[in-house]
Design an enzyme around this catalytic site. Structure first.
Site, short mmCIF file in Angstrom:
data_model
loop_
_atom_site.label_atom_id
_atom_site.label_comp_id
_atom_site.label_asym_id
_atom_site.label_seq_id
_atom_site.Cartn_x
_atom_site.Cartn_y
_atom_site.Cartn_z
NE ARG A 40 23.32 99.20 -14.75
CZ ARG A 40 24.69 99.14 -15.76
NH1 ARG A 40 25.76 98.35 -14.74
NH2 ARG A 40 24.23 98.82 -16.53
CE LYS A 201 33.02 102.13 -35.09
NZ LYS A 201 33.82 101.45 -35.01
N GLY A 357 22.36 103.07 -21.97
CA GLY A 357 23.66 102.65 -22.69
C GLY A 357 23.56 104.93 -22.01
N GLY A 380 23.24 96.68 -23.70
CA GLY A 380 23.26 95.60 -24.37
C GLY A 380 21.63 95.26 -24.49
#
Length: 400
Positions: A40, A201, A357, A380
């Protein structure tokens, strides 16, 4: 969502300007505080170096972790050290992000200098997007650059609030690149366009799946969420992870794909285990023959070939989420095969986008990160952009 960018500004006009740049230096550290992955920090270098070369006074703002007030282990001191090494010049770190001492440090800057403000989340007002706190943050600068895609989905003082007080307020090179790749892949793709969605999920990816069904030609589903779909189709899934309250949703997504003529593709075989453990006993079975008491933890070899064949003619591919529990070597083959497949496709001209992610961790683990067209720095934020949501940190910037 077309926004003004740093590239739109006349570089000569930046000389001597105090530029507040929101970066995402929320990097992983080990117990002793040493940075374990500086991706990053390196991702923000083009914007920072451009401002240095233009003779601007660059004031960097970031958060690190989730501190509750001033917390020693979340100080940005190691980041300033690493950034100094990467830039080959001294980066001064302040002990606060607002206040008289911070203002004095900024006022003492020469053209081309870089200052890193202390962790903005040491103040609760940052996440509350407090207007007065945003005004204080902005008070040291003449203009604003947001280069922190990873926090663009947050309406915080340093990502959205400061833009009210600084003009121009523009996107940095990293943020602009993220928007071009992620928005471009969805709104104006080279076709066929495929998306690969994994993860454990369905509930965490509902918005993405629904949006992608409107846009893609093929949607490949992997990871633990497949078992909710299998159960919705009446298959026995053993002890595999199932979201019982999402079975109707799974059925509606299957119907929506049929309605839209999208190829919604699922694994044909899975690697099952007798326990959730790296040393569990494992076997490969057809999805129609998952034994009682066993749980699926990866896609099987036939599924890998099936997915590779489905991707072979695609001109654009977006990947978000692993195919299995890739942290365990025994259940990593599916995820690693997809990573290698996308690297091979990129070499033939396919645009490959790794949407944040765990998928990023997977391509880095396999060593093919540099072979992809674009690796998103946002988790996100990537998901929300792919869902078609408006990101507050981007909406706050000047329109192109």
């Amino acid at each position: 969502m077309s926004k003004q960018t740093l590239a739109n500004l006349n570089s000569a006009s930046l000389s001597g300007k105090k530029v507040l740049v929101r970066v995402d230096f929320n990097v992983p550290q080990n117990e002793s505080g040493a940075i374990t992955d500086d991706t990053r920090i390196r991702a923000a270098l083009p914007t920072i170096q451009y401002l240095i070369d233009a003779g601007a006074k660059t004031i960097l703002a970031s958060h690190l972790g989730r501190p509750k007030g001033v917390t020693e282990k979340f100080r940005l001191t190691p980041i300033a050290t690493r950034l100094s090494e990467l830039l080959g010049k001294s980066v001064v770190k302040t002990d606060d992000c607002i206040g008289d001492a911070t203002t004095a440090t900024v006022n003492a800057m020469s053209n081309g200098d870089v200052v890193l403000l202390e962790n903005v989340r040491f103040y609760i007002e940052e996440e509350e997007n407090d207007r007065e706190f945003a005004r204080k943050l902005a008070s040291v600068a003449d203009m604003y650059v947001n280069d922190a895609f990873g926090t663009a989905h947050r309406a915080h003082a340093s990502t959205e609030g400061v833009a009210e007080f600084l003009n121009p307020a523009v996107a940095g090179f990293l943020l602009d690149k993220e928007l071009q790749y992620l928005s471009g892949a969805i709104d104006n793709p080279k076709r066929p366009l495929a998306a690969i969605v994994g993860g454990s999920k369905v509930s965490s990816k509902i918005g993405v799946i629904e949006t992608l069904l409107e846009k893609v030609d093929k949607l490949l589903i992997g990871g633990g969420m497949i078992f909710t779909f299998y159960k919705a189709r009446g298959l026995a899934v053993g002890k595999s992870l199932v979201e019982e309250d999402k079975l109707d949703l799974a059925r509606s997504l299957l119907a929506k794909a049929r309605e839209r003529g999208v190829q919604l593709l699922f694994p044909t075989d899975v690697v099952v285990a007798d326990a959730f453990s790296p040393n569990a006993n494992a076997q490969t079975v057809s999805v129609e023959n998952i034994p009682d008491g066993w749980m699926g933890l990866d896609i099987g070899p036939d599924s890998i070939k099936f997915f590779q064949s489905a991707l072979s003619d695609c001109k654009s591919v977006i990947w978000n989420g692993p195919m299995g529990v890739f942290e365990y070597e025994k259940f990593a083959a599916g995820t690693e095969a997809i990573a290698h497949t996308l690297a091979d496709l990129t070499a033939t001209g396919t645009i490959t986008i790794i949407g944040g992610g765990d998928s990023v961790a997977a391509v880095e683990k396999v060593g093919v990160a540099d072979k992809m067209s674009h690796i998103s720095t946002g988790g996100g934020a990537s998901l929300e952009l792919l869902e078609g949501k408006i990101l507050p940190g981007i909406a706050a910037l000047d329109d192109a």
